[in-house]
Design a protein around this motif. Structure first.
Motif, PDB file in Angstrom:
ATOM      1  N   GLU A 369      46.712  40.084 -65.367  1.00  0.00           N
ATOM      2  CA  GLU A 369      46.004  40.389 -66.611  1.00  0.00           C
ATOM      3  C   GLU A 369      46.869  41.249 -67.534  1.00  0.00           C
ATOM      4  O   GLU A 369      46.861  41.066 -68.759  1.00  0.00           O
ATOM      5  N   LYS A 926      36.164  36.836 -68.494  1.00  0.00           N
ATOM      6  CA  LYS A 926      37.505  36.351 -68.186  1.00  0.00           C
ATOM      7  C   LYS A 926      37.683  34.901 -68.630  1.00  0.00           C
ATOM      8  O   LYS A 926      38.772  34.503 -69.041  1.00  0.00           O
ATOM      9  N   GLU A 927      36.608  34.100 -68.572  1.00  0.00           N
ATOM     10  CA  GLU A 927      36.699  32.718 -69.021  1.00  0.00           C
ATOM     11  C   GLU A 927      36.764  32.638 -70.543  1.00  0.00           C
ATOM     12  O   GLU A 927      37.437  31.761 -71.097  1.00  0.00           O
ATOM     13  N   ARG A 929      38.149  34.932 -72.502  1.00  0.00           N
ATOM     14  CA  ARG A 929      39.515  35.326 -72.842  1.00  0.00           C
ATOM     15  C   ARG A 929      40.492  34.189 -72.549  1.00  0.00           C
ATOM     16  O   ARG A 929      41.418  33.933 -73.324  1.00  0.00           O
ATOM     17  N   LYS A 930      40.288  33.514 -71.427  1.00  0.00           N
ATOM     18  CA  LYS A 930      41.161  32.401 -71.060  1.00  0.00           C
ATOM     19  C   LYS A 930      41.087  31.298 -72.102  1.00  0.00           C
ATOM     20  O   LYS A 930      42.118  30.745 -72.513  1.00  0.00           O
ATOM     21  N   ARG A1017      34.781  39.542 -62.196  1.00  0.00           N
ATOM     22  CA  ARG A1017      35.976  39.998 -62.888  1.00  0.00           C
ATOM     23  C   ARG A1017      37.225  39.393 -62.245  1.00  0.00           C
ATOM     24  O   ARG A1017      37.204  38.890 -61.128  1.00  0.00           O
ATOM     25  N   ASN A1018      38.334  39.482 -62.983  1.00  0.00           N
ATOM     26  CA  ASN A1018      39.606  39.065 -62.393  1.00  0.00           C
ATOM     27  C   ASN A1018      40.008  39.989 -61.253  1.00  0.00           C
ATOM     28  O   ASN A1018      40.677  39.569 -60.307  1.00  0.00           O
TER      29      ASN A1018
END
Length: 1056
Positions: A369, A926-927, A929-930, A1017-1018
């Protein structure tokens, strides 16, 4: 093996697994099953196929066991282990194939959507044709080779730099860093990166146009390490006393600056530094601001000299550089050195550890990250080779080489990229110091004759240590210098030498494989490689022709190169993949031709030096043929040697720094916008900002006019609709007023003053937070506004006397809009003047209370917008997010309500807000942001308000960054801030804990619904939370006013 017929059934099960073993090897074993050799299978196939090298030791024990029953038991256990490994490998390969397929589809979809948004017709360059454009990954080959080809060119470039006074900041956090006597190899954190950053800083400090270079690292005052690592500052003296820089000043040169963060008395590995990154950022921010002011007094005409760039090295420093560059609004550079995604793939392929175990050991997801954030924030990513881009950086969501080329072509044509950005990849090989290297001119047949310049000296001891292995030490030496690692492919080199009789007759082979005492004391991997080498030497009867000394010092390495050159030998690097190949450059500098792998960095080195041959590392005959050509053909050897010596200057530090500085010069300059020459920031205290404040009072924010950028709603826009021209004119006037006002405010250099007698005596000093002794930041993400009001009242009550004296100020930090904050204050019986500032929209807007609190209660800080707008996607980002929301809504059942919708009335110019109607149906942050990274959109997504909203703000904006802005803008000391948070919060919660500020965690607040934010979360919060910090305390479960005051007393903020 009588009595062990059952072994074939297990082997059949292994072979039937399929992809776990190479097809060619499997069929071979099936054909040879009748005369199957267990030794060959277990030792050669299993070890190389599964990287489970400890199986070899199990096999040795089994062979040495005399009892047939015990031997059978050991063999049976081994077979079960092998079968299980094969099954695991098949499963991992299946999962990896699915991940790659999914990633490929996501990339292609994102690329299609990005191309569709960029609706203009594609140019030939964008279509992927090989035009004379910037290459897919940065520089073209042609543009990179010449760099500086002559002394005249260097002198010309030097002349162009005269008059510049650049300030550069480098960051490298982990390991033990000092300028002299570096302890390279002491541990895994103190390796080549340490040497590289120190030499880079030293070389940059000697370059013309560079006034000062700061290498920021961690200050370590531990009894486990030398005292020198605890020194706050260390000057790096230039290697070449003649230096290019002829303008020295009081603070000029290169320095190691050690910032204290993390445990003060412990030297900890890099994996444990993540919770303390924000503390480093705050300390580094303080140093850079102070140094900028000092340099401004010396060479800036009184104006601060801000860094021209901040360069992070490795993931931890990249994360720090992103936050630091965002706080200062200056360009960022990044060098990965080694990358987390690549390491994760390699560890997963080995099959020894699960993904969770890998993350627990290496904190690998936090590292990845940080690397993704570095790609989001960097202007330039510096790599050593093209292989690093092709094979490693393309694994990341934030970098797509195909989309990068499209964007670069559009930029060249001055065509809009619709809010999309991609960092620029620059291939700049590491530099070396060559001034102290004298290529060997003699040979073994005729020793060098002494003269005044080169007197005859005794041979170095390492020469004797190597030559004692040889029957004929005068033969040319084939030199390999690598640790005993399977990736270095040393065994294939020995096989190639052993099976080529002509090569044995013409040359000797020297293997420098690190240092060892006993083979049994080495790691299993290293000992396995070394034993394989020794067995091959015995198999081919290479005694007297191969040297493999047990020990050598780092200072012996140049002498080893000299010995190989003296025998007219060759240097070889046969690694399967070589990321760069620094040893190839070192060998070339000593006059050694090279034979190197065709995979990775050696291709770039060979293209520049043209001093040898490239080989397929998997083909031992290719290796033997290349070595034989160079050893047998003296003309080819001499030509390669001459080419290497002629072109080696292209890898010198001056060359590296020239290219480096040229890249920085291509970046758009950025710095804090309020620091302008016309500001006239003098020392006079007599100028009053009252006139400007009067303008601000006339023009400052009235919520009915929605100057905070919010979209007008039905309840508050009756009197707010004016012409666009009037609105723009009002905004310009307000900006000019704030500019003039800031000139007066910044002249007051006294911060943190307590006004006890008359709180209104200094009313002209605006904003009032500049004169507070402490600032309390209320960043509690409560479940309801009623709960938030209760917390505010408790905090106010806990410091009532100090609040009345004016020694403590308050900042409200929230995800709410300014309109919602105002309504909240009115309904709760609070006044805007109860607070010194308001951080709204998750950190994308910053307001101050106005002196005219009745009609126009707030003043917006426009400079904060200019500070955070870097890479803000604007309308292009909004369109992509709306399309994303539409795709999410398409998944709902018929006649059901929409899952997520754009909230136009809550959105502002720098915050796109979406309402979440169905909590369980939206993807985790997180998805989100991806998705944005795949489409080259750089932003910060925050779920807030109990997951009922999603705020998308600029990538370097956050509530934590807003506090750093207040320090940069107004000098509000971060160590005097106290941040109040709940047990959990919005998805930006982790940024509020850690740093130089104090933190009070209110027990029982935000501990239920908000926890689901962090469930997917990552990486776990525990990886990044500095709960052992003395700056963080927790209240009791009741969280009363008395509990809060007791916590503040524990922090030393209040006196008991």
């Amino acid at each position: 093996m009588a009595g062990n017929d059952w072994i074939n059934s297990y082997l059949e099960a292994i072979l039937d697994v399929g992809p776990a073993l190479d097809d060619k090897k499997s069929s071979l074993l099936l054909r040879e099953r009748g005369r199957f050799s267990p030794t060959r299978y277990f030792v050669e196939e299993v070890i190389t196929g599964f990287d489970e090298t400890d199986l070899y030791r199990s096999w040795v024990k089994a062979q040495a066991t005399r009892s047939p029953q015990e031997r059978n038991t050991r063999l049976e256990n081994m077979c079960w282990r092998i079968w299980n490994l094969a099954r695991q490998k098949k499963q991992l390969e299946g999962e990896e194939a699915q991940r790659k397929a999914k990633r490929r589809l996501e990339r292609e979809r994102g690329r299609r959507e990005a191309t569709a948004d960029m609706s203009e017709d594609l140019s030939e360059g964008e279509k992927g044709d090989a035009v004379s454009d910037i290459s897919t990954h940065g520089d073209s080959n042609r543009g990179r080779l010449p760099r500086i080809s002559s002394v005249d060119a260097m002198e010309t470039w030097v002349g162009q730099q005269k008059g510049k006074k650049l300030y550069l900041v480098l960051i490298s956090l982990h390991g033990l860093i000092r300028g002299e006597n570096m302890e390279l190899g002491r541990d895994s954190d103190t390796g080549g990166q340490v040497k590289y950053v120190v030499e880079l800083a030293r070389a940059l400090g000697s370059m013309p146009g560079v006034y000062r270079v700061d290498l920021l690292t961690r200050q370590i005052s531990s009894p486990d390490v030398d005292w020198s690592y605890g020194e706050p500052t260390e000057m790096l003296s230039p290697r070449n006393s003649e230096g290019l820089s002829d303008e020295m000043g009081e603070s000029s040169g290169a320095y190691i600056v050690r910032i204290p963060f993390g445990p003060r008395d412990k030297y900890i590995p890099k994996e444990l530094l993540w919770p303390h990154i924000r503390e480093f950022v705050d300390g580094a921010l303080s140093h850079v601001i102070q140094m900028s002011k000092v340099l401004g007094e010396q060479v800036g005409g009184g104006q601060p000299v801000w860094p021209v760039a901040i360069h992070g090295h490795y993931a931890d420093a990249g994360d720090s550089a992103a936050l630091l560059s965002g706080a200062l609004n200056v360009p960022m550079l990044f060098t990965g050195h080694s990358l987390g995604r690549d390491k994760l793939e390699q560890l997963l392929k080995q099959g020894r550890l699960s993904r969770d175990e890998i993350n627990t050991t290496y904190k690998i997801m936090r590292r990845i990250e940080a690397e993704e954030l570095s790609l989001d924030s960097s202007e330039i990513v510096i790599t050593s080779t093209r292989q690093e881009i092709d094979e490693q950086w393309r694994l990341y969501d934030a970098f797509d080489p195909i989309l990068e080329k499209k964007l670069r072509a559009r930029i060249k044509r001055n065509v809009s990229c619709y809010g999309r950005f991609m960092p620029r990849m620059a291939i700049i090989p590491p530099g070396m110091e060559f001034h102290n290297i004298a290529p060997q001119d003699g040979d073994m047949d005729g020793e060098m004759e002494g003269n005044d310049d080169h007197p005859t000296t005794q041979d170095p001891p390492i020469w004797t240590e190597i030559m004692r292995f040889f029957n004929n030490p005068r033969k040319p030496m084939i030199l390999a210098l690598a640790r005993p690692d399977p990736k270095k492919n040393i065994t294939t080199l020995v096989k190639a030498f052993g099976e080529c009789r002509p090569l044995q007759e013409l040359a000797n082979l020297t293997l420098i494989m690190g240092n060892r005492d006993g083979i049994d004391e080495m790691s299993s991997t290293s000992s396995s490689v070394l034993l394989s080498v020794l067995k091959l030497i015995d198999k081919y009867d290479l005694y007297g022709q191969v040297a493999y000394p047990k020990h050598h010092k780092q200072s012996d390495v140049p002498d080893i190169y000299r010995l190989a050159a003296k025998t007219k030998g060759v240097f070889i690097n046969p690694a399967f993949i070589e990321p760069f190949g620094l040893t190839l450059i070192e060998a070339a500098a000593h006059g050694l031709p090279m034979v190197a792998t065709k995979n990775g960095g050696p291709v770039d080195i060979h293209r520049v030096l043209d001093n040898g041959l490239l080989i397929d590392p998997h083909d031992q005959w290719s290796i033997a043929d290349a070595l034989l050509k160079l050893v047998a053909d003296k003309h080819l050897w001499a030509r390669c040697r001459q080419n290497g010596l002629k072109n080696i200057h292209l890898f010198s530090w001056p060359e590296h720094c020239k290219t480096y500085l040229s890249r920085i010069a291509s970046c758009k300059p950025r710095h804090p916008q309020w620091q302008r020459s016309e500001d006239g920031l003098g020392n006079s205290e007599s100028d009053s900002p009252s006139d400007s404040l009067r303008d601000i009072q006339d023009l400052s924010l009235n919520l009915k006019f929605s100057l905070d950028g919010e979209k007008n709603d039905a309840s508050g826009n009756e009197n707010s609709v004016g012409s666009e021209e009037n609105s723009a004119d009002r905004k310009n006037k307000l900006e000019n007023a704030v500019m003039t006002w800031s000139k007066g405010v910044l002249k007051d250099k006294k911060t943190g003053l307590v006004e006890k007698s008359d709180p209104n005596a200094n009313s002209s000093k605006f904003p009032p937070l500049r004169r507070r002794k402490h600032i309390f930041v209320l960043a509690v993400d409560c479940d309801s506004l009623t709960d938030l009001l209760e917390i505010i009242q408790k905090v106010f009550s806990s410091v009532e006397n100090e609040r009345n004296e004016g020694s403590i100020g308050f900042i409200l930090s929230t995800s709410l809009t300014m309109s919602e904050v105002h309504s909240f204050l009115v309904s709760g019986g609070l006044s805007p003047n109860d607070f010194d500032a308001f951080i709204c929209n998750s950190g994308s807007d910053l307001y101050y209370p106005s002196l005219n609190s009745e009609n126009r209660p707030f003043v917006i800080d426009f400079y904060y917008h200019s500070h955070i707008e870097y890479r803000w996607g604007g309308e292009g980002l909004r369109k992509t997010l709306v399309r994303w929301a539409t795709n999410i809504n398409d998944k709902r059942a018929e006649n059901e309500a929409q899952i997520v919708t754009l909230a136009e009335k809550l959105s502002t110019d720098y915050c796109y807000t979406f309402k979440v109607e169905k909590l369980g149906m939206v993807p985790p942050v997180k998805e989100v942001r991806k998705m944005m990274r795949i489409q080259a959109l750089r932003s910060h997504a925050v779920y807030c308000q109990n997951w009922t909203r999603l705020n998308v703000i600029p990538v370097l904006a956050s509530r934590a960054q807003a506090l750093r802005y207040l320090y940069v803008r107004w000098g509000v000391d971060l160590s005097k801030m106290v941040v109040f948070v709940g047990e959990c919060g919005d998805t930006d919660y982790e940024g509020l804990l850690g740093g130089l500020h104090k933190s009070v965690i209110l027990k029982g607040v935000c501990g239920s619904a908000s926890n689901q934010f962090h469930a997917n979360r990552n990486y776990p919060l525990s990886d990044v939370m500095p709960f052992d910090s003395s700056n963080i305390v927790q209240t009791s479960q009741d969280c009363s006013s008395d509990d809060i005051r007791a916590s503040l007393e524990n922090l030393g903020v209040l006196k008991e």
